[in-house]
Design a protein around this motif. Sequence first.
Motif, PDB file in Angstrom:
ATOM      1  N   GLY A   8     134.667  67.819  52.869  1.00  0.00           N
ATOM      2  CA  GLY A   8     136.031  68.222  52.580  1.00  0.00           C
ATOM      3  C   GLY A   8     136.136  68.950  51.248  1.00  0.00           C
ATOM      4  O   GLY A   8     136.723  70.035  51.150  1.00  0.00           O
ATOM      5  N   ALA A   9     135.553  68.347  50.217  1.00  0.00           N
ATOM      6  CA  ALA A   9     135.654  68.956  48.885  1.00  0.00           C
ATOM      7  C   ALA A   9     135.055  70.362  48.880  1.00  0.00           C
ATOM      8  O   ALA A   9     135.565  71.268  48.215  1.00  0.00           O
ATOM      9  CB  ALA A   9     134.961  68.072  47.860  1.00  0.00           C
ATOM     10  N   PHE A  14     145.360  64.753  46.582  1.00  0.00           N
ATOM     11  CA  PHE A  14     143.910  64.526  46.491  1.00  0.00           C
ATOM     12  C   PHE A  14     143.226  65.638  47.271  1.00  0.00           C
ATOM     13  O   PHE A  14     143.505  65.839  48.444  1.00  0.00           O
ATOM     14  CB  PHE A  14     143.521  63.164  47.081  1.00  0.00           C
ATOM     15  N   GLU A  68     148.805  68.725  50.798  1.00  0.00           N
ATOM     16  CA  GLU A  68     148.461  67.951  52.004  1.00  0.00           C
ATOM     17  C   GLU A  68     149.775  67.711  52.755  1.00  0.00           C
ATOM     18  O   GLU A  68     150.748  67.262  52.136  1.00  0.00           O
ATOM     19  CB  GLU A  68     147.913  66.574  51.633  1.00  0.00           C
ATOM     20  N   GLU A  78     145.282  59.920  49.906  1.00  0.00           N
ATOM     21  CA  GLU A  78     144.876  59.052  48.785  1.00  0.00           C
ATOM     22  C   GLU A  78     146.046  58.754  47.846  1.00  0.00           C
ATOM     23  O   GLU A  78     146.036  57.769  47.120  1.00  0.00           O
ATOM     24  CB  GLU A  78     143.721  59.683  48.002  1.00  0.00           C
ATOM     25  N   ASP A  94     145.874  71.425  53.119  1.00  0.00           N
ATOM     26  CA  ASP A  94     144.697  70.554  53.193  1.00  0.00           C
ATOM     27  C   ASP A  94     144.921  69.515  54.296  1.00  0.00           C
ATOM     28  O   ASP A  94     145.644  68.537  54.129  1.00  0.00           O
ATOM     29  CB  ASP A  94     144.487  69.883  51.829  1.00  0.00           C
ATOM     30  N   ILE A 148     142.373  67.884  55.668  1.00  0.00           N
ATOM     31  CA  ILE A 148     141.087  67.180  55.758  1.00  0.00           C
ATOM     32  C   ILE A 148     141.277  65.756  56.263  1.00  0.00           C
ATOM     33  O   ILE A 148     140.529  65.294  57.120  1.00  0.00           O
ATOM     34  CB  ILE A 148     140.383  67.244  54.378  1.00  0.00           C
ATOM     35  N   GLN A 149     142.309  65.095  55.759  1.00  0.00           N
ATOM     36  CA  GLN A 149     142.556  63.719  56.204  1.00  0.00           C
ATOM     37  C   GLN A 149     143.647  63.660  57.278  1.00  0.00           C
ATOM     38  O   GLN A 149     143.552  62.899  58.222  1.00  0.00           O
ATOM     39  CB  GLN A 149     142.958  62.838  55.009  1.00  0.00           C
ATOM     40  N   LYS A 205     136.254  65.665  57.936  1.00  0.00           N
ATOM     41  CA  LYS A 205     136.360  64.297  58.477  1.00  0.00           C
ATOM     42  C   LYS A 205     136.220  64.245  60.011  1.00  0.00           C
ATOM     43  O   LYS A 205     135.146  64.464  60.534  1.00  0.00           O
ATOM     44  CB  LYS A 205     137.651  63.664  57.990  1.00  0.00           C
TER      45      LYS A 205
HETATM   46  N1  PMP Z   1     141.141  66.472  50.796  1.00  0.00           N
HETATM   47  C1  PMP Z   1     141.707  65.366  51.285  1.00  0.00           C
HETATM   48  C2  PMP Z   1     143.137  65.421  51.712  1.00  0.00           C
HETATM   49  C3  PMP Z   1     140.989  64.175  51.391  1.00  0.00           C
HETATM   50  O1  PMP Z   1     141.581  63.074  51.848  1.00  0.00           O
HETATM   51  C4  PMP Z   1     139.639  64.168  50.999  1.00  0.00           C
HETATM   52  C5  PMP Z   1     138.792  62.900  51.067  1.00  0.00           C
HETATM   53  N2  PMP Z   1     139.461  61.708  50.989  1.00  0.00           N
HETATM   54  C6  PMP Z   1     139.070  65.356  50.517  1.00  0.00           C
HETATM   55  C7  PMP Z   1     139.850  66.479  50.427  1.00  0.00           C
HETATM   56  C8  PMP Z   1     137.630  65.415  50.112  1.00  0.00           C
HETATM   57  O2  PMP Z   1     136.807  65.305  51.223  1.00  0.00           O
HETATM   58  P1  PMP Z   1     135.284  64.820  51.077  1.00  0.00           P
HETATM   59  O3  PMP Z   1     135.331  63.384  50.701  1.00  0.00           O
HETATM   60  O4  PMP Z   1     134.679  65.072  52.425  1.00  0.00           O
HETATM   61  O5  PMP Z   1     134.675  65.664  50.014  1.00  0.00           O
END
Ligand code: PMP
Length: 515
Positions: free
Chosen positions: A113-114, A201, A276, A281, A309, A311-312, A338
């Motif tokens: 994600g990062a 986050f 997001e 988080e 974002d 990702i979650q 994810k």
């Molecule tokens: N963005 C969001 C919204 C997340 O929740 C997360 C991880 N909790 C990340 C980015 C980062 O993802 P990763 O842990 O795969 O680097």
Amino acid sequence: MELVDGTLHTNIAGVGLDPHYVRAEGNSMWAAARDGSEVEVVDFVGGYGSLLLGHNHPEIVAYATEVLNARTPIHSQFSRRPEANRVTEVLNSVLRREFGTSDTYFGVFANTGAEAIEAAVKHAELDRGLRIQALAGQLAQNAEQAVAAGAAVDEATLSRYGVPSTGSARGDLTALLAEIGARNSLTLGKAPVIFTLEGGFHGKLAASVQLTHNPAFRTPFTSLAANARFVAVNSADAVRAAFESERATVLDLVVTGGVAEVVEVPAPVFCAFFAEPVQGEGGIVPLSPEFAKEISAVSAEFDCPVVVDEIQSGSGRTGAFFASSHVGLQGDYVTLAKSIAGGVAKLAVLLVRESRYRPEFELLHSSTFAKDGFSTLIAQKTLEVMERDDVYRLAEERGAKIVAVLEALRSEFPEVVKDVRGRGLLLGLELHNQAASSSQTIAGAQAGGVFGYLVSGFLLHRHQVRVLPTGSAPNTLRLQPSVYVTDAQIIQLELGLRAMCAAVRDADEATLLSF
Ligand code: PMP
């Protein structure tokens, strides 16, 4: 000697959060007990969002095995990648369906994600740099034209920019151009403005951590990359105010009737606005439709791309594939990771809207493991399962069932449960601050920011229910199980939470620590 996370494990052992899981399937994990037996635990944290389809989904595991047995190329840099392309095609079709758009998005692949966030920051900054270049070219061209036309400059203009008159029209123009050129260089050379939300986050790598609000994660590294401006979440008025406070202009020279005049043109200082759709988080905080609309409208007005974002929140967790589709927040960039690869492979995707896409990026951003044959095929299969089984509807239905349980607990224990938030299977149960508890253990845990971990340890050991607090809001317990969570497992959660609430209400530390 424990060589990985040893200090962390020592700290969390105090509240019993250091089990060793040896097997996982569906919505369950099995922890190794001291006597060698295995204890089944119901998993309500679902890999913090990577396990919408549960642990080791049988169809995906069977497919992964098939892919490996078939000796499928896994690493094949500098070749065509039909699997990655197929994943991007499916994501386009889902996005068009959910947003009712005909826009096309290009795919950029990464591993985590990062990393997808880092790719978004880099792409947005490349795009901003190219916009600056184009603008600088236009300014230079206008300046040349003014010189070629032998334009005059009036006294008022010279004095407005603090340029002393040379007494010759040509000299005045040259002096004025030097002054505005210097001012423009300063403006265009400034660090990019990146907006992100309080509580947000976006990862923990060098650039992405600057966008993550939690100061404990971010501040040790603020010197490493551009700092972000944090905007209050769900405060629609704050969006325009943030843009207004950072806007800047460059000076352009236009010639009318043989006289050169200076006009102000917006400078491309805005790199991106990160959000997001449901903050994970930060304590499971959904964006309100009004706030989402304001981000879209104001960012478009200031020519600032929006990075959504997902990702979650994405990949089906909230009852739609894209949580942002619930609030009409169509990103110029969308990040996914994810659950996109079914909890079996590591994969992240950055989608970039065609109107913003810079093909130059294709050579500028890559990684050995990104877009590999294995993870892209697994993602392809995951998307097939998600679409075929309409897991979005399942997420909505299972989520509603859990919300009913949480709301009942809120009515039953108003002094313990502060709030119930979220959507689909991205839910948060916020507990009241227990600093005034008559139990020293509970009050002390609250003061130390570990109250959420204390109750998680109780739930794990006494009720075999795995929950954990969110990363930056430790009084909020996250509930994000897989779509296959059963009614019986939800009842197990309910029993555990009810016992936890009663113990907290009664300041019954003996029960909370009895494991
Ligand atoms: N963005 C969001 C919204 C997340 O929740 C997360 C991880 N909790 C990340 C980015 C980062 O993802 P990763 O842990 O795969 O680097």
